[in-house]
Design an enzyme around this catalytic site. Structure first.
Site, PDB file in Angstrom:
ATOM      1  N   HIS A  37     -27.886 -54.648  25.815  1.00 39.38           N
ATOM      2  CA  HIS A  37     -26.533 -55.553  26.170  1.00 39.38           C
ATOM      3  C   HIS A  37     -26.278 -55.726  24.690  1.00 39.38           C
ATOM      4  CE1 HIS A  37     -28.854 -56.677  29.904  1.00 39.38           C
ATOM      5  NE2 HIS A  37     -27.703 -56.095  30.265  1.00 39.38           N
ATOM      6  N   LYS A 149     -27.035 -45.441  29.606  1.00 38.43           N
ATOM      7  CA  LYS A 149     -28.138 -45.324  30.220  1.00 38.43           C
ATOM      8  C   LYS A 149     -28.042 -45.144  31.815  1.00 38.43           C
ATOM      9  CE  LYS A 149     -31.717 -47.662  32.158  1.00 38.43           C
ATOM     10  NZ  LYS A 149     -31.554 -48.871  32.938  1.00 38.43           N
ATOM     11  N   MET A 184     -34.360 -49.335  27.335  1.00 36.66           N
ATOM     12  CA  MET A 184     -34.161 -50.856  27.674  1.00 36.66           C
ATOM     13  C   MET A 184     -33.557 -50.921  28.906  1.00 36.66           C
ATOM     14  SD  MET A 184     -34.411 -52.812  24.297  1.00 36.66           S
ATOM     15  CE  MET A 184     -35.232 -52.387  22.940  1.00 36.66           C
ATOM     16  N   ARG A 187     -35.173 -54.273  34.195  1.00 30.73           N
ATOM     17  CA  ARG A 187     -36.322 -54.443  35.014  1.00 30.73           C
ATOM     18  C   ARG A 187     -37.362 -53.761  34.555  1.00 30.73           C
ATOM     19  NH1 ARG A 187     -31.759 -52.008  38.382  1.00 30.73           N
ATOM     20  NH2 ARG A 187     -31.424 -53.523  39.971  1.00 30.73           N
TER      21      ARG A 187
END
Ligand code: PAF
Length: 285
Positions: A37, A149, A184, A187
């Protein structure tokens, strides 16, 4: 940084920004920030005059039996991290503000959503495209940032933006990995130490697959057999799917003789993990 909770507050903020003629970046998130993020946020802050981050655990993209109730949340930490990165607005609406009583409108991207994760998460992408369109509509950013991702999500959002003539540039950013290669993900926090070790089969098998293609293996079937045999040797992880697809259409390919994406999802205990690797052959030819 200001934390805004309602659509009307964001609209008022957006009107002020428009008057200043400033460019706006949006990073849509579900919170529990990690380096992935933060890399999106840093890029948005660097690219745009003003950056908004949305933080909303979107219930409509979770299926029955999925982890909506337990999805990691830490608003205080996220507020601190976002403000340290230079974010201007954190939009964290309550569910009722995004899905009011009687809510009945959905956005559905066809074809791209039926394969890969779409096969295992009925309704997931409908929830994603609906909330992303709502966020783009409210914030009206010049650019919005998403991680590679979630490769299928990114492709689906690009398609939606193109099909609905939205005036927003979609920026895809590379996957950020732990030093041992695990992508990354919020979860990852669910994994026990044993499961965390077992989860490495996902990035490692995809790396192996990429290397096979780069060293000349053209049969997608053979490459995928190598991925499956790695999973067969890891009892704590079960492969949900591994596929080699065209980067734009997401259709499976039989021959790896052009750019492809190798994508996979697995379960480690109850935790569902996804990852992918892009193989660029065109540039080499
Ligand atoms: O990738 C995510 O975190 C979510 O799917 C998104 C794009 C924020 C929509 O809820």
């Amino acid at each position: 940084m200001v934390v805004l909770k309602s659509v009307s507050e964001v609209r008022a903020w957006r009107r002020r920004v428009r008057a200043d003629d400033a460019s706006v970046g949006l990073v849509p998130t579900m919170g529990a920030f990690h380096q992935g993020h933060l890399s999106l946020i840093r890029r948005a802050v660097a690219d745009c005059d003003v950056t908004a981050v949305s933080l909303f655990v979107n219930p409509t993209q979770f299926g029955r039996g999925e982890d909506l109730e337990s999805y990691p949340q830490d608003l205080e930490r996220d507020v601190e991290l976002a403000s340290r990165e230079g974010v201007d607005v954190l939009f964290a609406p309550p569910t009722a503000n995004m899905y009011a009583e009687g809510y009945a409108t959905w956005v559905e991207v066809e074809r791209l959503t039926t394969g890969l994760c779409g096969r295992f998460r009925a309704g997931h992408f409908r929830g994603v495209t609906t909330i992303v369109l709502k966020l783009l509509n409210v914030v009206q950013p010049d650019r919005a940032y998403f991680g590679e991702k979630d490769y299928q999500q990114l492709a689906v959002i690009r398609r939606m933006v193109q099909d609905l003539d939205l005036e927003c540039e979609i920026v895809g950013m590379p996957t950020i990995r732990e030093p041992d290669g695990l992508a990354m993900s919020s979860r990852n926090a669910y994994l026990s130490p044993e499961q965390r070790r077992a989860a490495l089969v996902l990035p490692r098998s995809l790396t192996k697959a990429r290397q096979l293609i780069e060293s000349g293996q053209r049969s997608a079937g053979k490459v995928l057999r190598a991925v499956k045999s790695r999973f067969a040797a890891e009892p704590l992880a079960s492969l949900q799917y591994a596929e080699i697809v065209d980067p734009d259409t997401l259709e499976p390919v039989e021959r790896c003789d052009r750019d492809v994406v190798i994508a996979a999802a697995c379960l480690v205990g109850d935790t569902r993990l996804i990852d992918n690797q892009m193989v660029k052959l065109r540039e080499r030819a």
